[in-house]
Design a protein around this motif. Structure first.
Motif, mmCIF file in Angstrom:
data_model
loop_
_atom_site.group_PDB
_atom_site.id
_atom_site.type_symbol
_atom_site.label_atom_id
_atom_site.label_comp_id
_atom_site.label_asym_id
_atom_site.label_seq_id
_atom_site.Cartn_x
_atom_site.Cartn_y
_atom_site.Cartn_z
ATOM 1 N N SER A 153 31.055 32.229 52.803
ATOM 2 C CA SER A 153 32.376 32.784 52.519
ATOM 3 C C SER A 153 32.381 33.651 51.272
ATOM 4 C CB SER A 153 33.404 31.661 52.373
ATOM 5 O OG SER A 153 33.238 30.954 51.150
ATOM 6 N N LEU A 154 31.437 33.384 50.349
ATOM 7 C CA LEU A 154 31.369 34.127 49.092
ATOM 8 C C LEU A 154 30.432 35.324 49.159
ATOM 9 C CD1 LEU A 154 31.232 31.054 46.674
ATOM 10 C CD2 LEU A 154 33.195 32.568 47.056
ATOM 11 N N GLY A 155 29.700 35.443 50.253
ATOM 12 C CA GLY A 155 28.757 36.548 50.391
ATOM 13 C C GLY A 155 27.350 36.239 49.942
ATOM 14 N N VAL A 156 27.090 34.975 49.594
ATOM 15 C CA VAL A 156 25.742 34.543 49.236
ATOM 16 C C VAL A 156 24.898 34.504 50.507
ATOM 17 C CG1 VAL A 156 24.402 32.591 48.314
ATOM 18 C CG2 VAL A 156 26.578 33.244 47.242
ATOM 19 N N ASN A 157 23.594 34.746 50.384
ATOM 20 C CA ASN A 157 22.758 34.916 51.580
ATOM 21 C C ASN A 157 21.773 33.781 51.859
ATOM 22 O OD1 ASN A 157 23.831 37.443 52.424
ATOM 23 N ND2 ASN A 157 22.770 38.410 50.714
ATOM 24 N N GLY A 158 21.770 32.740 51.025
ATOM 25 C CA GLY A 158 20.864 31.649 51.318
ATOM 26 C C GLY A 158 20.609 30.773 50.118
ATOM 27 N N ALA A 159 19.621 29.889 50.279
ATOM 28 C CA ALA A 159 19.337 28.903 49.244
ATOM 29 C C ALA A 159 17.844 28.679 49.087
ATOM 30 C CB ALA A 159 20.020 27.573 49.571
ATOM 31 N N ILE A 160 17.475 28.329 47.860
ATOM 32 C CA ILE A 160 16.115 27.918 47.525
ATOM 33 C C ILE A 160 16.222 26.502 46.967
ATOM 34 C CG2 ILE A 160 14.110 28.367 46.058
ATOM 35 C CD1 ILE A 160 14.958 31.312 45.999
ATOM 36 N N ILE A 161 15.612 25.546 47.672
ATOM 37 C CA ILE A 161 15.721 24.135 47.274
ATOM 38 C C ILE A 161 14.303 23.572 47.150
ATOM 39 C CG2 ILE A 161 16.816 21.911 47.762
ATOM 40 C CD1 ILE A 161 18.706 23.356 49.682
ATOM 41 N N PRO A 162 13.705 23.643 45.965
ATOM 42 C CA PRO A 162 12.278 23.326 45.839
ATOM 43 C C PRO A 162 11.900 21.869 46.074
ATOM 44 C CG PRO A 162 13.256 23.764 43.691
ATOM 45 C CD PRO A 162 14.276 24.148 44.708
ATOM 46 N N ASP A 163 12.865 20.944 45.961
ATOM 47 C CA ASP A 163 12.513 19.533 46.179
ATOM 48 C C ASP A 163 12.940 19.042 47.565
ATOM 49 O OD1 ASP A 163 15.234 19.630 45.575
ATOM 50 O OD2 ASP A 163 15.226 17.725 44.486
ATOM 51 N N LEU A 164 13.189 19.977 48.481
ATOM 52 C CA LEU A 164 13.510 19.624 49.863
ATOM 53 C C LEU A 164 12.293 19.889 50.738
ATOM 54 C CD1 LEU A 164 15.650 18.748 51.980
ATOM 55 C CD2 LEU A 164 16.264 21.177 52.198
ATOM 56 N N PRO A 165 11.555 18.845 51.123
ATOM 57 C CA PRO A 165 10.354 19.040 51.938
ATOM 58 C C PRO A 165 10.696 19.639 53.301
ATOM 59 C CG PRO A 165 10.423 16.815 50.995
ATOM 60 C CD PRO A 165 11.775 17.421 50.780
ATOM 61 N N LYS A 185 30.201 23.250 35.969
ATOM 62 C CA LYS A 185 30.630 22.575 37.188
ATOM 63 C C LYS A 185 30.337 23.501 38.369
ATOM 64 C CE LYS A 185 32.458 19.130 34.873
ATOM 65 N NZ LYS A 185 31.768 17.811 34.837
ATOM 66 N N MET A 186 30.275 22.932 39.557
ATOM 67 C CA MET A 186 29.961 23.753 40.729
ATOM 68 C C MET A 186 30.987 24.854 40.948
ATOM 69 S SD MET A 186 27.032 22.904 42.033
ATOM 70 C CE MET A 186 26.999 23.421 43.747
ATOM 71 N N LYS A 187 32.218 24.645 40.523
ATOM 72 C CA LYS A 187 33.231 25.693 40.675
ATOM 73 C C LYS A 187 32.839 26.956 39.901
ATOM 74 C CE LYS A 187 36.242 24.003 36.920
ATOM 75 N NZ LYS A 187 35.956 25.106 36.003
ATOM 76 N N ASP A 188 32.057 26.775 38.822
ATOM 77 C CA ASP A 188 31.579 27.935 38.071
ATOM 78 C C ASP A 188 30.623 28.764 38.922
ATOM 79 O OD1 ASP A 188 32.910 27.263 35.573
ATOM 80 O OD2 ASP A 188 31.470 25.625 35.414
ATOM 81 N N LEU A 189 29.757 28.093 39.637
ATOM 82 C CA LEU A 189 28.833 28.788 40.545
ATOM 83 C C LEU A 189 29.615 29.593 41.570
ATOM 84 C CD1 LEU A 189 25.826 29.066 41.666
ATOM 85 C CD2 LEU A 189 26.447 27.175 43.186
ATOM 86 N N PHE A 190 30.651 28.986 42.109
ATOM 87 C CA PHE A 190 31.440 29.660 43.135
ATOM 88 C C PHE A 190 32.195 30.861 42.558
ATOM 89 C CE2 PHE A 190 31.915 25.123 45.005
ATOM 90 C CZ PHE A 190 30.613 25.170 45.496
ATOM 91 N N GLU A 191 32.766 30.698 41.381
ATOM 92 C CA GLU A 191 33.532 31.787 40.760
ATOM 93 C C GLU A 191 32.630 32.977 40.451
ATOM 94 O OE1 GLU A 191 35.472 30.119 37.365
ATOM 95 O OE2 GLU A 191 36.806 28.849 38.556
ATOM 96 N N ILE A 192 31.442 32.697 39.931
ATOM 97 C CA ILE A 192 30.495 33.769 39.611
ATOM 98 C C ILE A 192 30.017 34.461 40.883
ATOM 99 C CG2 ILE A 192 28.167 34.219 38.720
ATOM 100 C CD1 ILE A 192 28.743 31.909 36.690
ATOM 101 N N SER A 193 29.677 33.668 41.886
ATOM 102 C CA SER A 193 29.163 34.221 43.138
ATOM 103 C C SER A 193 30.186 35.115 43.815
ATOM 104 C CB SER A 193 28.755 33.086 44.079
ATOM 105 O OG SER A 193 27.719 32.308 43.510
ATOM 106 N N LYS A 194 31.450 34.749 43.733
ATOM 107 C CA LYS A 194 32.507 35.546 44.361
ATOM 108 C C LYS A 194 32.517 36.973 43.817
ATOM 109 C CE LYS A 194 37.482 35.535 45.272
ATOM 110 N NZ LYS A 194 38.763 34.799 45.051
ATOM 111 N N VAL A 195 32.182 37.109 42.537
ATOM 112 C CA VAL A 195 32.188 38.423 41.900
ATOM 113 C C VAL A 195 30.901 39.193 42.172
ATOM 114 C CG1 VAL A 195 32.339 39.656 39.697
ATOM 115 C CG2 VAL A 195 33.718 37.599 40.076
ATOM 116 N N ALA A 211 28.092 38.407 44.366
ATOM 117 C CA ALA A 211 27.390 38.424 45.659
ATOM 118 C C ALA A 211 27.682 39.663 46.498
ATOM 119 C CB ALA A 211 27.703 37.153 46.448
ATOM 120 N N PRO A 212 28.894 40.228 46.436
ATOM 121 C CA PRO A 212 29.112 41.465 47.194
ATOM 122 C C PRO A 212 28.350 42.663 46.622
ATOM 123 C CG PRO A 212 31.201 40.342 46.767
ATOM 124 C CD PRO A 212 30.175 39.692 45.895
ATOM 125 N N LYS A 213 27.815 42.527 45.409
ATOM 126 C CA LYS A 213 27.199 43.662 44.724
ATOM 127 C C LYS A 213 25.693 43.540 44.553
ATOM 128 C CE LYS A 213 31.503 44.460 42.207
ATOM 129 N NZ LYS A 213 32.164 44.509 40.884
#
Length: 246
Positions: free
Chosen positions: A102-114, A62-72, A74-76
């Protein structure tokens, strides 16, 4: 020194493993981590990453898993979320970009977004200091490259060939690299088909490489336990980092 971006599939096989692997990859020389958001139809990805995506979903991602992992992590380690537009759309683009910040992530890669559709979200990413990675392909004209890279941030994702990740094709990219450099000073990183055998050759003329399938195949190896998977992947990361900087 040329950079190494490493992709792994989030929550496969579980959150704790993803955290341990991510941090170990950072220690092994991975400069930027792509946390892949599992999706049922990853159109740009080959069978290796597709299988990992489906297994993660079957395990209950679930997306909450992405957030929980990133919180740990992304600062490192410099962290980007790599996913398909459907995943971002269902969260609401402004909401998920704010969450990334808010989690310290720096951006996104979205390959199907023209590019043309991405323009609608430029301000959202900018005001949250998030990079939306730009793509350049061998099939792009010089005029198209000029348009796509004029405001590129962090790095430009050069697709090594027309097709899906992991298929290991090869094309002469000297012209597209030259055209890209003519219009942008943003670093160029090459992805698709990069592994320990091809990395040195593919890194010629660019500033970094993006490696996915070569790492994920070890995640799928059921003969390895968790520690062995981490060891294999980190050894591979070290090898590739050395080769691209020889």
């Amino acid at each position: 020194m040329k950079k190494l971006v490493g992709y792994i599939t989030t929550s496969f096989p579980d959150n704790n493993f993803t955290i341990d692997l991510s941090l170990a990859m950072g220690e092994a020389g991975v400069d930027t981590l792509e946390l892949g958001i599992p999706f049922s139809d990853p159109v740009a990805d080959g069978p290796v990453i597709e299988k990992a995506n489906l297994l993660s979903l079957q395990h209950g991602f679930k997306m909450k898993d992405l957030f929980e992992i990133s919180k740990v992590i992304a600062p490192k380690i410099d962290t980007l979320w790599m996913g398909y537009m459907n995943s971002f759309y269902h969260q609401g683009m402004e909401n998920i970009v704010q969450k990334a910040k808010s989690l310290g992530v720096n951006g996104a890669i979205i390959p199907d977004l023209p590019y043309e559709e991405a323009l609608a979200f430029t301000d959202i990413f900018a005001k949250n200091n998030q990079a939306l990675i730009s793509f350049v392909a061998p099939t792009d004209s010089k005029q198209r490259i000029q348009t796509v890279v004029k405001e590129a941030q962090k790095f430009i994702y050069l697709v090594a060939y027309a097709g899906i990740t992991g298929s290991g094709k090869s094309e002469d990219l000297s012209e597209v690299i030259s055209n890209t450099r003519a219009f942008s000073n943003t670093p160029i990183y090459i992805g698709f088909g990069v592994d320990e055998k091809s990395a040195k050759a593919k890194a010629v003329g660019v500033d970094g490489v993006i490696v996915g399938s070569a790492f994920v195949k070890h995640l799928l190896d059921e003969s390895l336990n968790h520690n062995e998977k981490i060891k294999r992947i980190t050894q591979l990361a070290k090898e590739i980092k050395e080769k691209i900087n020889e």
